[in-house]
Design an enzyme around this catalytic site. Structure first.
Site, PDB file in Angstrom:
ATOM      1  N   GLU A  40      33.694  47.864  29.119  1.00 40.95           N
ATOM      2  CA  GLU A  40      32.776  47.767  30.246  1.00 40.95           C
ATOM      3  C   GLU A  40      33.331  46.679  31.167  1.00 40.95           C
ATOM      4  O   GLU A  40      33.571  45.555  30.705  1.00 40.95           O
ATOM      5  CB  GLU A  40      31.388  47.367  29.721  1.00 40.95           C
ATOM      6  CG  GLU A  40      30.333  47.442  30.777  1.00 40.95           C
ATOM      7  CD  GLU A  40      28.961  47.031  30.255  1.00 40.95           C
ATOM      8  OE1 GLU A  40      28.769  46.929  29.031  1.00 40.95           O
ATOM      9  OE2 GLU A  40      28.086  46.805  31.112  1.00 40.95           O
ATOM     10  N   ARG A 267      33.692  44.577  13.723  1.00 37.29           N
ATOM     11  CA  ARG A 267      34.262  43.840  14.858  1.00 37.29           C
ATOM     12  C   ARG A 267      34.920  42.562  14.363  1.00 37.29           C
ATOM     13  O   ARG A 267      34.587  42.034  13.310  1.00 37.29           O
ATOM     14  CB  ARG A 267      33.213  43.560  15.927  1.00 37.29           C
ATOM     15  CG  ARG A 267      32.074  42.669  15.508  1.00 37.29           C
ATOM     16  CD  ARG A 267      31.247  42.220  16.722  1.00 37.29           C
ATOM     17  NE  ARG A 267      30.826  43.315  17.578  1.00 37.29           N
ATOM     18  CZ  ARG A 267      31.043  43.345  18.903  1.00 37.29           C
ATOM     19  NH1 ARG A 267      31.668  42.377  19.525  1.00 37.29           N
ATOM     20  NH2 ARG A 267      30.612  44.347  19.629  1.00 37.29           N
ATOM     21  N   LYS A 277      30.710  38.301  25.558  1.00 39.72           N
ATOM     22  CA  LYS A 277      31.099  38.208  26.972  1.00 39.72           C
ATOM     23  C   LYS A 277      30.070  37.432  27.781  1.00 39.72           C
ATOM     24  O   LYS A 277      30.421  36.723  28.716  1.00 39.72           O
ATOM     25  CB  LYS A 277      31.264  39.613  27.559  1.00 39.72           C
ATOM     26  CG  LYS A 277      32.636  40.196  27.285  1.00 39.72           C
ATOM     27  CD  LYS A 277      32.893  41.411  28.150  1.00 39.72           C
ATOM     28  CE  LYS A 277      32.454  42.664  27.430  1.00 39.72           C
ATOM     29  NZ  LYS A 277      32.820  43.895  28.136  1.00 39.72           N
TER      30      LYS A 277
HETATM   31  P1  ATP Z   1      30.080  42.281  24.436  1.00 37.95           P
HETATM   32  O1  ATP Z   1      29.038  42.751  23.465  1.00 37.95           O
HETATM   33  O2  ATP Z   1      30.552  40.891  24.227  1.00 37.95           O
HETATM   34  O3  ATP Z   1      29.728  42.571  25.869  1.00 37.95           O
HETATM   35  P2  ATP Z   1      31.335  44.762  24.098  1.00 37.95           P
HETATM   36  O4  ATP Z   1      31.626  45.208  22.738  1.00 37.95           O
HETATM   37  O5  ATP Z   1      30.115  45.332  24.716  1.00 37.95           O
HETATM   38  O6  ATP Z   1      31.342  43.186  24.114  1.00 37.95           O
HETATM   39  P3  ATP Z   1      33.050  46.389  25.627  1.00 37.95           P
HETATM   40  O7  ATP Z   1      33.723  46.123  26.910  1.00 37.95           O
HETATM   41  O8  ATP Z   1      31.996  47.418  25.608  1.00 37.95           O
HETATM   42  O9  ATP Z   1      32.525  45.010  25.088  1.00 37.95           O
HETATM   43  O10 ATP Z   1      34.125  46.700  24.500  1.00 37.95           O
HETATM   44  C1  ATP Z   1      35.175  47.599  24.650  1.00 37.95           C
HETATM   45  C2  ATP Z   1      35.683  47.986  23.296  1.00 37.95           C
HETATM   46  O11 ATP Z   1      36.121  46.841  22.590  1.00 37.95           O
HETATM   47  C3  ATP Z   1      34.598  48.633  22.468  1.00 37.95           C
HETATM   48  O12 ATP Z   1      35.135  49.815  21.914  1.00 37.95           O
HETATM   49  C4  ATP Z   1      34.267  47.636  21.424  1.00 37.95           C
HETATM   50  O13 ATP Z   1      33.981  48.273  20.228  1.00 37.95           O
HETATM   51  C5  ATP Z   1      35.545  46.824  21.300  1.00 37.95           C
HETATM   52  N1  ATP Z   1      35.245  45.448  20.928  1.00 37.95           N
HETATM   53  C6  ATP Z   1      34.492  44.558  21.594  1.00 37.95           C
HETATM   54  N2  ATP Z   1      34.384  43.401  20.915  1.00 37.95           N
HETATM   55  C7  ATP Z   1      35.107  43.558  19.775  1.00 37.95           C
HETATM   56  C8  ATP Z   1      35.401  42.723  18.649  1.00 37.95           C
HETATM   57  N3  ATP Z   1      34.930  41.484  18.551  1.00 37.95           N
HETATM   58  N4  ATP Z   1      36.189  43.230  17.677  1.00 37.95           N
HETATM   59  C9  ATP Z   1      36.680  44.470  17.770  1.00 37.95           C
HETATM   60  N5  ATP Z   1      36.441  45.296  18.788  1.00 37.95           N
HETATM   61  C10 ATP Z   1      35.664  44.875  19.786  1.00 37.95           C
HETATM   62 MG    MG Z   2      29.788  47.291  25.147  1.00 43.10          MG
END
Ligand code: ATP
Ligand code: MG
Length: 567
Positions: A40, A267, A277
C-alpha cells in the site's frame, strides 16, 4: 531448481515451496507460478517488506515464474506518489524486477464495480444506510451473533439504483456503504456482512476525481489477485482469518482460472525495532529522525543509506526462512548479515576518530614514505594502496594509557611500551605531554625502530599489538556519524501502558568531527563502503560535499550474534 532436484532434497524445502511443488506436480495452473508484491503506497518500505519481496520474487525465480508489483491504492486519503516512487526504487535496489509495468488496484476499479453489480444482482450485496457506529454495534461479538441491518432486505432494483447513485456522487461521505450479504451469525467476524465500498469524496493519486466510492481492502485485494491471474497469493498470518471471506467472494463471482491460492506466513518482527508504518510515519513527522531514510530507520532506504547492501538483506531474508508462527528475530542477525557481506568487499582504510598526536622524535623532519598496505586481506585480488607516513601521526587516544589497568594484558602504547604501527614501523613510547589544566594528554613522543619496517623487518623484535595511524600532514578531516540502536528496549512497540517513543535512545546518533582518514579515501562517492580497521564498516553519506566527506557507521566489527549463537 527443477522439481526433480528439489524432490531429491525434500528436507530443504520450506512449507511454501512444498505447496508450490505439490501444485506443480499436480499440473495445477499448467505449472505456472505468478506471485505478486502488493504494497500500500502509504509509507516507505521496511525490512519486513524486504522479507516479503525476497520471498515473492525469490519463489517465482526459483520456479521460472514471474512477480507483479501491484500498488494496493484503495485508500485515497493516505496514499502518495512519493511512496510509489520510493517503493519501486527499493524493489529494484534489492535486485528484483517485476513483470511488465507496475500495476495498481485502482486500475481495476471499473472491474471491481462490475463485480459488485454482479453480487447485487445475485442478491448477495446490499446498500446499508446505517451509520458506522450502528454497523459496529450490530456486528455482535465473537461469542454473540450480530443483528440484521434494517436495510438488509432491500430489493435488487433498489440496491442497484442506490449503488449507482453512490457512485454518481449523490450522497455525502459516510452516509451509505455497500455490504456483502453473508452471515451475521458467523463465528468468523469477517463474514458478518463485511463492507465492500464506502463513500469518500477525495482526490485519488491516479484516478483523480473519477470515483467517490472506494473499495475496501478485503474486497479489492483478492479480486485484484484473481484478475491478474496470480497463482500463489502470499500474505502474512493475520490474513488467515480473512481467507474464508476471500473464498466467498471468489465462489460467488464468475470463475477465475487460475484461482489464486492464499498462503500465510509469519511476518518478520525484529528486536529493538518498530515495523508499523504508522509509527514510522510518526517518527518522521515529529522529527525524531531526519526522514524516512534516516540511517537509524528500519526502512529499506534507511538501511541503504546506512550502508547495508542488497546482498546482505537478501541473505538475511534467506537465513531467517519462512515460518508459520510469529516470532522475533534478533536484530544482531541482521547486523551479522551485513558484516559478513562487507567483510568480503569493503576496502580497509585507517581512520582515527578520537585523535591524539604522536611524534616520532627520531624520524627526520620533512621526510615522508609511502607504506604499501593491502586493501582487503579477504580478497586475493584486492591489491594494495600507498599510505603516506611521516614524523607526526594521529593515533586513537584510547591506544595510549599512562597506567594501563592490567599492565600484563595491555598490548597497546604506554610509557616505554612498544607497538607496531599498522603496515609501518615498530615504535617505543618515550614521553608524553599533558595539558596542565585538564590533565589531558596532548602529545605522545616515541622513537621508531628503522630496521622494523613492515615487509622488511630485520629488527628481531616481537610486539603483540598493532595500532592504526594517519599522517598529520595528509590527513583527510571528515565527519563520522556513529549510530546506536534507535530504541533502547527490545520490544519498543510491545508495552501496553507505555508509548513507544518513551524508549527512544537519546544517544542513537553521535557526530564525530573531525575524524582523520588516510588520504586514499578522497573522492569517495555516496554509498562507497570501507572498513575503518579496528573500528567498523562505514559508508559515504549523501550529505557529503566537495569539501567534506560524511560517513555513516554501518555496523561495528564486533560480532555479538555469532558469539551468542555459539554459546
Ligand atoms: P503496516 O501494517 O505497517 O501498514 P502492511 O503489512 O499493511 O504494513 P503493506 O504495504 O500492505 O504493509 O505490505 C505489503 C506486503 O508486505 C504485504 O504482502 C505484507 O504481507 C508484507 N509485509 C508487511 N510487513 C511485513 C513484515 N513485517 N514481514 C513480512 N512481510 C510483511
Ligand atoms: Mg497492508
Amino acid at each position: 531448481m527443477s522439481t526433480n532436484e528439489a524432490s531429491a532434497t525434500p528436507a530443504s524445502l520450506n512449507f511454501i515451496e512444498q505447496i508450490v511443488e505439490n501444485d506443480r506436480a499436480n499440473g495445477k495452473n499448467g505449472g505456472v507460478v505468478l506471485t505478486r508484491f502488493p504494497p500500500e503506497p502509504n509509507g516507505y518500505l521496511h525490512i519486513g517488506h524486504a522479507k516479503s519481496i525476497c520471498l515473492n520474487f525469490g519463489l517465482a525465480q526459483q520456479y521460472g515464474g514471474a512477480t507483479n508489483l501491484r500498488f494496493d491504492d484503495t485508500n485515497p486519503l493516505t496514499e502518495d506518489t512519493e511512496y510509489v516512487d520510493s517503493i519501486m526504487e527499493d524493489v529494484r535496489w534489492l535486485g528484483f524486477q517485476w513483470q511488465g509495468e507496475p500495476l495498481y488496484a485502482s486500475d481495476y476499479f471499473d472491474q471491481l464495480y462490475a463485480y459488485a453489480i454482479h453480487l447485487i444482482k445475485a442478491g448477495k450485496a446490499y446498500v446499508d444506510d446505517s451509520t458506522s457506529e450502528e454497523i459496529r454495534r450490530m456486528r455482535g461479538t465473537p461469542t454473540e451473533p450480530g443483528e440484521h441491518s434494517p436495510y438488509r432486505e432491500r430489493s435488487v432494483e433498489e440496491n442497484l439504483d442506490l449503488f449507482a447513485r453512490m457512485k454518481a456522487g449523490e450522497f455525502p461521505d459516510g452516509s451509505k456503504v455497500l455490504r456483502a450479504k453473508i452471515d451475521m451469525a458467523s463465528p468468523n467476524m469477517h463474514l458478518r456482512d463485511p463492507i465492500m465500498y464506502r463513500i469518500i469524496h477525495a482526490h485519488h493519486h491516479r484516478t483523480g476525481d473519477k470515483w467517490c466510492i472506494y473499495p475496501m481492502y478485503d474486497w479489492a485485494h483478492g479480486q485484484s489477485d484473481a484478475i491478474e491471474g496470480i497463482t500463489h497469493s502470499i500474505c502474512t498470518l493475520e490474513f488467515e482469518v480473512h481467507r474464508p471471506l476471500y473464498d466467498w467472494f471468489l465462489d460467488n463471482l464468475p470463475p477465475f482460472d487460475p484461482r489464486p491460492r492464499q498462503i500465510e506466513f509469519a511476518r518478520l518482527n525484529l528486536s529493538y525495532t518498530i515495523m508499523s508504518k504508522r509509527k514510522l510515519l510518526q517518527l518522521v513527522r515529529e522529527n525524531h529522525v531526519a526522514g524516512w531514510d534516516d540511517p537509524r530507520m528500519p526502512t529499506i532506504s534507511g538501511l541503504r543509506r546506512r550502508g547495508y547492501t542488497p546482498a546482505s538483506l537478501r541473505n538475511f531474508a534467506e537465513r531467517i526462512g519462512v515460518a508459520r508462527r510469529d516470532n522475533v528475530i534478533d536484530v544482531g542477525l541482521l547486523e551479522f548479515s551485513v558484516r559478513e557481506d562487507l567483510n568480503k568487499t569493503a576496502t580497509r582504510v585507517m581512520g582515527v576518530m578520537d585523535p591524539v598526536k604522536l611524534i616520532l622524535t627520531n624520524y627526520p623532519e620533512g621526510q615522508t614514505e609511502e607504506m604499501m598496505i593491502e586493501n582487503n586481506p579477504e580478497d586475493p585480488n584486492g591489491g594494495e594502496r600507498a599510505v603516506p607516513f611521516s614524523r607526526e601521526l594521529w593515533i586513537e587516544r584510547e591506544d595510549f594509557k599512562e597506567n594501563p589497568p592490567s599492565p600484563k594484558k595491555w598490548y597497546r602504547l604506554g610509557p616505554d611500551r612498544m607497538v607496531r604501527l599498522k603496515g609501518a614501523y615498530i615504535i617505543k613510547a618515550t614521553d608524553y605531554v599533558k595539558d596542565p589544566e585538564t590533565g589531558e594528554i596532548t602529545e605522545i613522543h616515541a622513537e621508531y625502530i628503522p630496521e622494523s619496517r613492515s615487509g622488511n623487518d630485520t629488527s628481531g623484535l616481537k610486539v603483540k599489538g598493532t595500532i592504526h595511524w594517519v599522517s598529520v600532514d595528509t590527513a583527510l578531516p571528515v565527519e563520522v556519524r556513529q549510530y546506536d540502536r534507535l530504541f533502547s528496549d527490545p520490544d519498543p512497540g510491545g508495552h501496553k501502558d507505555r508509548d513507544f517513543l518513551e524508549f527512544l535512545n537519546p544517544d542513537s546518533l553521535r557526530i564525530i568531527s573531525p575524524a582523520y582518514l588516510e588520504p586514499s579515501v578522497k573522492g569517495a562517492q555516496p554509498l562507497d563502503h570501507f572498513q575503518f580497521i579496528r573500528k567498523g564498516y562505514y559508508c559515504v553519506d549523501r550529505d557529503s560535499t566537495a569539501d567534506k566527506l560524511v560517513f555513516n557507521l554501518t555496523v561495528g566489527l564486533r560480532d555479538n550474534w555469532a558469539k551468542m549463537s555459539q554459546k
